[in-house]
Design an enzyme around this catalytic site. Structure first.
Site, PDB file in Angstrom:
ATOM      1  N   LYS A  68     -22.779   5.294 -56.866  1.00 29.57           N
ATOM      2  CA  LYS A  68     -23.476   6.417 -57.154  1.00 29.57           C
ATOM      3  C   LYS A  68     -23.244   7.903 -56.469  1.00 29.57           C
ATOM      4  CE  LYS A  68     -26.359   3.000 -59.188  1.00 29.57           C
ATOM      5  NZ  LYS A  68     -27.493   2.384 -59.222  1.00 29.57           N
ATOM      6  N   GLN A 112     -33.148   1.463 -55.797  1.00 22.83           N
ATOM      7  CA  GLN A 112     -32.136   0.306 -55.659  1.00 22.83           C
ATOM      8  C   GLN A 112     -32.890  -0.650 -55.548  1.00 22.83           C
ATOM      9  OE1 GLN A 112     -28.852   1.337 -57.035  1.00 22.83           O
ATOM     10  NE2 GLN A 112     -28.438  -1.113 -57.145  1.00 22.83           N
ATOM     11  N   ASP A 135     -33.537   6.208 -64.321  1.00 25.52           N
ATOM     12  CA  ASP A 135     -32.451   4.802 -64.823  1.00 25.52           C
ATOM     13  C   ASP A 135     -33.898   4.431 -65.693  1.00 25.52           C
ATOM     14  OD1 ASP A 135     -31.152   3.821 -63.722  1.00 25.52           O
ATOM     15  OD2 ASP A 135     -32.675   2.802 -62.022  1.00 25.52           O
TER      16      ASP A 135
END
Ligand code: NDP
Length: 328
Positions: A68, A112, A135
């Site tokens: 990422k 995460q 997200d």
């Protein structure tokens, strides 16, 4: 005739180039040099920023986060990774999230997963400002999606829609079947297809006659987590099949069930001792009209859509300070 392969790597690259163009335009709008770091320009800095909260040392998480961050560098998004120790408490993580929520130079916050067992993960995720929830998992964004309001859409499901849209596969009026009802893939994919005017059926582990239901689909999305479960008898000839599954196969007998006779795959399996298999059996390529491969199908879209969401979050949150942009 074998199915057309829907090349996710190419589509993801296309999206990343578009995002890079937008980031460049934003940087140019905020400073003549264009080469910015947060803080250097105070409130005039329009360069989008992503913060990742990576707790402890989970090797898989570390690999995902590296991917990422690398993508951010490639498209020009500012990024930083906060790395609290494995022993971090819920309140320590909430303090980090609170600080990131307040920072004007951070547009996207990514927690995460998984978090260590002592942490109340739901509480931490709920604390992320919905406007920075790149997200798209926050209940507020789930609500925006289901009521067709503008919000942040989960990356993998959004990627599925990009593959369909950019491959010229219309959803409107078609029968779509989604196998899997998780909050992160199955449900949002089904919602996006509904919003795109498909007639959608959601299947799960209690669905009766799964193969029969799947055979109704013009568009079949598999998000199950079971290697090669969708075989040719689940698929209507000519249907579009989107394989979200990512399963690591290490057992040689299981490997042969999927790839016996595929010299390239056999060679790679011998070298690596494992291979990535989707939820769709490779034999489906003989009946489907179009299909996403694994790897190289839906997978690459997830990070591309994270980049897209970070820029979208920046544009939505900073609104009037942004120049007019093309997408989202
Ligand atoms: P979950 O385990 O959360 O959900 C799996 C779903 O599949 C559940 O709804 C479950 O039903 C259903 N299911 C399981 N077994 C069966 C069965 N035998 N028949 C019918 N339905 C079944 O998985 P995720 O949604 O998180 O992920 C799904 C797959 O997608 C995984 O392989 C994952 O690795 C992959 N993935 C890929 C991403 C990418 O970037 N390409 C990103 C995220 C996930 P029930 O609800 O009844 O238990």
């Amino acid at each position: 005739m074998p199915a057309t392969l829907l090349d996710g790597t190419r589509i993801a690259q296309q999206i990343r180039s578009e995002v890079a163009e937008e980031v460049k335009a934003l940087a140019a709008a905020s400073a003549p040099s264009g080469n910015l770091r947060p803080g250097e320009l105070g409130s005039s800095n329009l360069r989008p920023g992503l913060a990742v909260l990576l707790v402890g040392h989970n090797p898989a998480s570390e690999i995902y986060v590296r991917g990422k961050i690398k993508a951010c560098e490639e498209v020009g998004i500012y990024s930083e990774t906060l790395t609290p120790p494995e022993s971090a408490t819920t309140s320590e993580l909430l303090a980090h999230v609170d600080e990131l929520n307040r920072r004007d130079d951070i547009d996207g916050i990514l927690v995460q997963l998984p978090l260590p067992p002592q942490v109340d993960a739901k509480k931490v995720l709920l604390a992320v400002d919905p406007a920075k929830d790149v997200d798209g998992f926050h209940p507020m964004n789930v609500g925006f999606l289901s009521t067709q309001r503008r919000g942040l859409v989960p990356c993998t499901p959004a990627g599925v829609m990009e593959i369909l849209g950019r491959s010229g596969i219309a959803a409107s009026g078609r029968e779509a079947v989604v196998v899997g009802r998780s909050d992160i893939v199955g449900k949002p994919v089904a919602m996006l297809l509904t919003n795109a005017n498909a007639t959608v059926t959601i299947c799960h582990s209690k669905t009766r006659d799964l193969a029969g239901v799947c055979r109704r689909a013009d568009i079949l999305v598999a998000a199950i987590g079971r290697a090669g479960m969708i075989t040719r008898d689940f698929v209507k000839p000519g249907a579009t099949v989107i394989d979200v599954g990512m399963n690591t196969v290490t057992d040689p007998a299981e490997f042969r069930r999927f790839f016996a006779g595929n010299a390239k795959r056999e060679e790679a399996f011998r070298k690596k001792g494992s291979t990535l298999v989707g939820d769709v059996h490779p034999e489906v390529a003989e009946v489907a009209g179009a299909i996403t491969p694994v790897p190289g199908g839906v997978g690459p879209l997830t990070i591309a859509m994270l980049m897209f969401n970070t820029v979208k979050a920046a544009k939505m949150r900073r609104g009037s300070r942004m120049p007019e942009m093309s997408r989202a």
